[in-house]
Design an enzyme around this catalytic site. Structure first.
Site, mmCIF file in Angstrom:
data_model
loop_
_atom_site.group_PDB
_atom_site.id
_atom_site.type_symbol
_atom_site.label_atom_id
_atom_site.label_comp_id
_atom_site.label_asym_id
_atom_site.label_seq_id
_atom_site.Cartn_x
_atom_site.Cartn_y
_atom_site.Cartn_z
ATOM 1 C CG ASP A 193 -1.756 1.204 1.391
ATOM 2 O OD1 ASP A 193 -2.651 1.367 0.546
ATOM 3 O OD2 ASP A 193 -1.549 2.000 2.328
ATOM 4 C CD GLU A 218 -2.291 2.563 -3.481
ATOM 5 O OE1 GLU A 218 -3.380 3.126 -3.660
ATOM 6 O OE2 GLU A 218 -1.712 2.554 -2.380
ATOM 7 C CB SER A 222 -1.391 12.881 -10.545
ATOM 8 O OG SER A 222 -2.373 13.499 -11.356
ATOM 9 C CG ASP A 299 -7.914 3.868 -2.611
ATOM 10 O OD1 ASP A 299 -8.517 4.108 -1.551
ATOM 11 O OD2 ASP A 299 -6.767 3.381 -2.646
#
Length: 412
Positions: A193, A218, A222, A299
């Site tokens: 994570d 993960e 962006s 998410d």
């Protein structure tokens, strides 16, 4: 610099990790959403194991199993307590036993970027871990999040103590915990994570020492935007590649570049699915054996909906990732909450992938990429199209295997 083939694929790491990556025939299942903690989850999943096995999944990514300050599991406190809002340790072990019986691996969600303290320490913050296993003091917490450790080696997860992975005692304890999850509890795979929060070299060390069969990070960065999503996402996928590279190639990464491109493309911009080199435009186009492709997760979708895939195009998305190179992931909601038809269509695509032996490194030849149509030949044995444009492959050697709204798949 970009990679087309991993230099690590033939390496002699002496780890089962490399074997799973080299094989490239994984199909992952994200076995939860943001609300799952409310629904007696370990019991719910145990009932679904036979269907998941029958469908062809190799690994189920389970939610964080440890005691946590938040019910979803992403604010861990006592890492050695496996009584969580998803169910008791006993129920978790029962689930893992059932999965083992059906030959599906269990993937643990590893949350080690941050940890909630039990006691106030330096600067009046909860940055001590007294009274529980791994009873660290403030030196385990980065100085930039109120501790007495070193500065963070990655991005901060704001508002909570971030763990200082530069400390030898911290890494030793984390490795011990990961080994316990592997050997004593029965988890075989790991999902790291918030992998942007600490240097990738520590993930390399953790994977080398705990030897998961398969691991994925993960690294959610962006995408590149100007007025809208930029066509060229090379720098975005390069950042993910740099992270994988710094894990020694031992860890795969979620292909956020493909998700970003694909969910814009299906809205009538399917030209986005061929990059300037004629390849798929995501991580999958450069390093497919490390690209874990997905449509949605807890998410991006679910009740959080931070970056949702357009709901009327979800099957086009699956027609793309389940026929293409990379390592595809199916999301719980789509498989079990969106009706029997979607479940069965996804299973059909998975069956085709397996029967035609499409794997993470299978070759791809893109035939069309225009606003209303995308088509490609995969491994010279599968042909697919998505979009409103009408199209079918030329030549009578192709047989239609499956089709649905705005997608079709043929085999040779």
């Amino acid at each position: 610099m970009s990679y087309t083939n991993s230099v690590y694929d033939g390496s002699n790491q002496g780890s089962t990790t490399v074997d799973a990556i080299r094989n490239g025939r994984e199909i992952l299942f994200q076995a939860f959403n943001w609300e799952s903690h409310k629904h007696d989850w370990w019991r719910n999943l145990e009932r679904k194991v036979p269907d998941l096995s029958n469908s062809g999944f190799t690994s189920l990514w389970l939610p964080p199993p440890t005691n946590s300050f938040s019910p979803e599991g992403y604010l861990p406190q006592n890492l050695y307590s496996l009584n969580s809002c998803y169910g008791s340790e006993q129920l978790l072990k029962s689930l893992l036993q059932k999965m083992q019986q059906y030959k599906i691996r269990a993937m643990a969600d590893i949350v080690i970027n941050h940890r909630i303290g039990t006691t106030k320490g330096h600067a009046g913050r909860y940055n001590r871990y007294d009274g529980i296993p791994l009873s660290w003091d403030e030196h385990a917490v980065t100085s930039c999040t109120g501790g007495l450790g070193n500065r963070s080696t990655g991005d901060n997860f704001d508002g909570v103590p971030n763990i200082d992975h530069t400390q030898h005692f911290v890494r030793k304890d984390i490795i011990g915990w990961l080994q316990w999850l592997r050997k004593s509890i029965g988890f075989q795979d790991f999902r790291f994570d918030f992998a942007k929060g600490y240097a990738a070299k520590y993930v390399k060390e953790y994977v080398e020492q705990s030897k998961p069969v398969f691991s994925v990070g993960e690294y959610w960065d962006s995408c590149n935007y100007s007025s809208g999503l930029d066509y060229n996402q090379d720098s975005h996928r390069q950042r993910i590649i740099n992270w994988i590279d710094n894990t020694g190639g031992l860890c795969a990464a979620f292909d956020f570049t493909t998700k970003g491109n694909l969910q814009e493309a299906v809205k009538g911009e399917l030209w986005r699915l061929r990059d300037h080199q004629g390849k798929p435009p995501g991580l999958m186009g450069w390093w497919p054996s490390r690209a874990v492709t997905f449509i949605e997760n807890h998410d991006t979708g679910s009740t959080q909906a931070h970056w949702p895939f357009p709901s009327s195009h979800v099957m086009e998305g699956y027609a793309y990732i389940l026929t293409h190179p990379g390592i595809p992931t199916v999301f719980y909601d789509h498989f079990y909450d969106w009706g029997h038809s979607m479940h069965d269509q996804i299973v059909k695509l998975m069956n085709i992938r397996r029967s035609q032996d499409i794997h993470s490194r299978t070759s791809i030849r893109i035939l069309e990429a225009r606003s209303d149509l995308y088509s490609a030949v995969i491994g010279e044995k599968l042909c697919m199209k998505i979009g409103d444009g009408s199209w079918c492959p030329s030549g009578n050697e192709w047989t239609l295997e499956t089709s649905g709204q705005r997608y079709a798949v043929w085999r040779k």
